[in-house]
Design a protein around this motif. Structure first.
Motif, PDB file in Angstrom:
ATOM      1  N   ALA A  69      -7.905  -0.321  -2.150  1.00 54.80           N
ATOM      2  CA  ALA A  69      -8.162   0.110  -3.530  1.00 54.80           C
ATOM      3  C   ALA A  69      -7.137   1.179  -3.894  1.00 54.80           C
ATOM      4  N   ILE A  70      -6.536   1.034  -5.077  1.00 59.17           N
ATOM      5  CA  ILE A  70      -5.613   2.058  -5.586  1.00 59.17           C
ATOM      6  C   ILE A  70      -6.018   2.354  -7.029  1.00 59.17           C
ATOM      7  N   HIS A  71      -6.553   3.532  -7.246  1.00 58.54           N
ATOM      8  CA  HIS A  71      -6.991   3.928  -8.585  1.00 58.54           C
ATOM      9  C   HIS A  71      -6.199   5.151  -9.030  1.00 58.54           C
ATOM     10  N   HIS A  72      -5.671   5.104 -10.261  1.00 56.66           N
ATOM     11  CA  HIS A  72      -4.895   6.227 -10.789  1.00 56.66           C
ATOM     12  C   HIS A  72      -5.477   6.657 -12.135  1.00 56.66           C
ATOM     13  N   ALA A  73      -5.505   7.954 -12.353  1.00 58.33           N
ATOM     14  CA  ALA A  73      -6.011   8.483 -13.622  1.00 58.33           C
ATOM     15  C   ALA A  73      -4.868   8.621 -14.621  1.00 58.33           C
ATOM     16  N   GLN A  74      -5.202   8.566 -15.910  1.00 61.44           N
ATOM     17  CA  GLN A  74      -4.237   8.991 -16.923  1.00 61.44           C
ATOM     18  C   GLN A  74      -4.942   9.848 -17.966  1.00 61.44           C
ATOM     19  N   GLY A  75      -4.139  10.543 -18.785  1.00 62.58           N
ATOM     20  CA  GLY A  75      -4.713  11.468 -19.758  1.00 62.58           C
ATOM     21  C   GLY A  75      -4.587  12.902 -19.259  1.00 62.58           C
ATOM     22  N   ASP A  76      -5.363  13.787 -19.869  1.00 63.99           N
ATOM     23  CA  ASP A  76      -5.278  15.212 -19.520  1.00 63.99           C
ATOM     24  C   ASP A  76      -6.120  15.529 -18.291  1.00 63.99           C
ATOM     25  N   LEU A  77      -5.505  16.221 -17.332  1.00 62.97           N
ATOM     26  CA  LEU A  77      -6.221  16.643 -16.123  1.00 62.97           C
ATOM     27  C   LEU A  77      -6.051  18.145 -15.964  1.00 62.97           C
ATOM     28  N   LYS A  78      -7.016  18.732 -15.258  1.00 63.87           N
ATOM     29  CA  LYS A  78      -6.878  20.160 -14.975  1.00 63.87           C
ATOM     30  C   LYS A  78      -6.880  20.380 -13.465  1.00 63.87           C
ATOM     31  N   VAL A  79      -6.632  21.617 -13.060  1.00 62.05           N
ATOM     32  CA  VAL A  79      -6.557  21.941 -11.629  1.00 62.05           C
ATOM     33  C   VAL A  79      -7.834  21.468 -10.932  1.00 62.05           C
ATOM     34  N   GLY A  80      -7.669  20.790  -9.801  1.00 61.71           N
ATOM     35  CA  GLY A  80      -8.808  20.274  -9.039  1.00 61.71           C
ATOM     36  C   GLY A  80      -9.180  18.850  -9.390  1.00 61.71           C
ATOM     37  N   ASP A  81      -8.716  18.354 -10.541  1.00 63.20           N
ATOM     38  CA  ASP A  81      -8.994  16.959 -10.898  1.00 63.20           C
ATOM     39  C   ASP A  81      -8.208  16.011  -9.987  1.00 63.20           C
ATOM     40  N   ILE A  82      -8.578  14.743 -10.036  1.00 64.53           N
ATOM     41  CA  ILE A  82      -8.045  13.740  -9.109  1.00 64.53           C
ATOM     42  C   ILE A  82      -7.135  12.756  -9.838  1.00 64.53           C
ATOM     43  N   PRO A  83      -5.817  12.842  -9.634  1.00 63.25           N
ATOM     44  CA  PRO A  83      -4.924  11.847 -10.246  1.00 63.25           C
ATOM     45  C   PRO A  83      -4.979  10.490  -9.552  1.00 63.25           C
ATOM     46  N   VAL A  84      -5.217  10.485  -8.232  1.00 61.26           N
ATOM     47  CA  VAL A  84      -5.094   9.206  -7.511  1.00 61.26           C
ATOM     48  C   VAL A  84      -6.032   9.157  -6.308  1.00 61.26           C
ATOM     49  N   ILE A  85      -6.585   7.974  -6.078  1.00 60.02           N
ATOM     50  CA  ILE A  85      -7.352   7.701  -4.856  1.00 60.02           C
ATOM     51  C   ILE A  85      -6.841   6.390  -4.273  1.00 60.02           C
ATOM     52  N   ILE A  86      -6.578   6.408  -2.968  1.00 58.69           N
ATOM     53  CA  ILE A  86      -6.224   5.180  -2.254  1.00 58.69           C
ATOM     54  C   ILE A  86      -7.179   5.035  -1.078  1.00 58.69           C
ATOM     55  N   ALA A  87      -7.758   3.867  -0.921  1.00 59.60           N
ATOM     56  CA  ALA A  87      -8.661   3.600   0.202  1.00 59.60           C
ATOM     57  C   ALA A  87      -8.238   2.301   0.866  1.00 59.60           C
ATOM     58  N   VAL A  88      -8.203   2.309   2.205  1.00 56.89           N
ATOM     59  CA  VAL A  88      -7.772   1.139   2.968  1.00 56.89           C
ATOM     60  C   VAL A  88      -8.713   0.942   4.157  1.00 56.89           C
ATOM     61  N   SER A  89      -9.233  -0.265   4.301  1.00 56.70           N
ATOM     62  CA  SER A  89     -10.072  -0.566   5.463  1.00 56.70           C
ATOM     63  C   SER A  89      -9.327  -1.487   6.413  1.00 56.70           C
ATOM     64  N   ALA A  90      -9.616  -1.333   7.705  1.00 53.22           N
ATOM     65  CA  ALA A  90      -8.969  -2.152   8.730  1.00 53.22           C
ATOM     66  C   ALA A  90      -9.871  -2.217   9.949  1.00 53.22           C
ATOM     67  N   ALA A  91      -9.638  -3.225  10.779  1.00 57.55           N
ATOM     68  CA  ALA A  91     -10.382  -3.290  12.042  1.00 57.55           C
ATOM     69  C   ALA A  91     -10.042  -2.069  12.895  1.00 57.55           C
ATOM     70  N   HIS A  92      -8.769  -1.655  12.873  1.00 63.07           N
ATOM     71  CA  HIS A  92      -8.329  -0.529  13.696  1.00 63.07           C
ATOM     72  C   HIS A  92      -7.651   0.531  12.830  1.00 63.07           C
ATOM     73  N   ARG A  93      -7.853   1.776  13.175  1.00 58.46           N
ATOM     74  CA  ARG A  93      -7.499   2.863  12.269  1.00 58.46           C
ATOM     75  C   ARG A  93      -6.000   3.042  12.037  1.00 58.46           C
ATOM     76  N   GLU A  94      -5.161   2.722  13.033  1.00 55.01           N
ATOM     77  CA  GLU A  94      -3.726   2.954  12.860  1.00 55.01           C
ATOM     78  C   GLU A  94      -3.202   2.185  11.649  1.00 55.01           C
TER      79      GLU A  94
END
Lengths: 79, 141, 141, 79
Positions: free
Chosen positions: C80-105
């Motif tokens: 999953a790759i989610h990106h924000a747009q618009g006005d953000l302030k300190v502490g807000d989240i511009p981007v989240i990336i999540a990746v699942s796998a059988a093995h962590r590497e």
């Protein structure tokens, strides 16, 4: 010296308990305790287990004193 | 350093959001997180259940040591390492690690260091149950 | 491959838990996540606010390309790759990336690949506001 | 050839708009468009900007056709 030893993981199956009481010669270091365990419970040798003294991993040379907390630590598998 | 470190071994479900909130900081630009999850398969067999037990006082000390080393060795701000114990089922979460840093590379490196070291040194023990038996993970040569 | 990829550019707050839930899978043993957060400082000056704008249709295509490459190049299950747009302030989240796998590497590597590549190729533009002015990030030599 | 060009980021400040209409010779490739932009708006040269054709990064050799969507992409700063 009477020692009560905490055991974890597969050791709880081997000893059918969470603690074992052993009568051991004194002075005793960690390596000697390991040798005693392996001699009396040969199935533990392949485990390549660690020994903790007072909640920290101990070297074989460390001398075990009365009232210290001793534990047998099999290979870990957290995470 | 205590406000920079959150260590927990818990009988309750672990919470991703609370780990995230702990490490979040106005000076941080990135947070790397690792969530371990119970797979439905191990040794190519179906896992029906599993149990984590720990030498809890020593495990807490070892986790704290890992957190201190991460803070010393990497340019990070805060770190949380939470581990579950007790009975877990497929999809449950054994471990969460969260690391905040000004720059993402340090956060990723420290997060990987923490999970790699946890697996090697922290006295936590996993027993996997299969339809036809059970196994203490890593304890059978 | 669509059930393996979640791509979003959003005017609303991004949600860590929903990214986590999307990539979670019974066959996965580890999930690596990256959360970008707005720092209180940039160019050694205090950031008062910032704004993300995008060339949205192209940015969605580029994000999808990154997700496909991650699935091809690394042994992962979902991303999953989610990106924000618009006005953000300190502490807000511009981007989240999540990746699942059988093995962590593989999860860690794919997560780092995705954020590194996102920063280089996806047409999203950050304007930082300071007390004494503003700057289009990366656009001033 | 009349071209409407989408602009983003710092280009919206340079052009004071999200789109610019340009009259350009035909045939035209991406490199020629870039040269035209830099010649007429010299402050864009240092930006090392990219040009997208139909929502994909384009090489300088790519020929621009009528009705294609052209965009000027300054250095990105997502994440």
């Amino acid at each position: 010296m009477k020692l009560q030893i905490l055991v974890f993981g597969i050791f709880t199956d081997i000893f059918k308990a969470n603690k074992v009481n052993l009568e051991l010669p004194k002075p005793l270091n960690v390596g000697q305790l390991r040798a005693f365990i392996i001699k009396n419970y040969p199935q533990t040798e392949a485990l390549n287990f660690a020994i903790a003294v007072d909640e920290a991993y101990a070297d074989d040379e460390q001398i075990i004193k009365n009232h210290q907390t001793i534990a047998l630590i099999p290979p870990t598998s957290g995470g | 350093m205590n406000h920079k470190i959150s260590i927990k071994i818990s009988d309750k479900k672990l919470n991703l959001q609370s780990c995230y909130k702990f490490v979040k900081d106005d000076a941080c630009g990135g947070i790397a997180l690792f969530v371990g999850t119970v797979r439905n398969e191990s040794y190519k067999k179906e896992v029906t259940a599993l149990n984590f037990s720990s030498y809890k006082p020593m495990a807490l000390k070892e986790l704290t040591t890992i957190a201190h080393r991460a803070l010393t060795d990497f340019d990070i701000l805060k770190i949380a390492i939470h581990h579950a114990q007790g009975d877990l089922k497929v999809g449950d979460i054994p471990v969460i690690i969260a690391v905040s840093a000004a720059h993402r590379e340090a956060a990723f490196k420290a997060c990987q260091f923490a999970i790699d070291t946890l697996k090697q040194t922290v006295p936590i023990f996993k027993k996997e149950h299969f339809i036809d038996g059970e196994v203490w993970v890593n304890a059978h040569p």
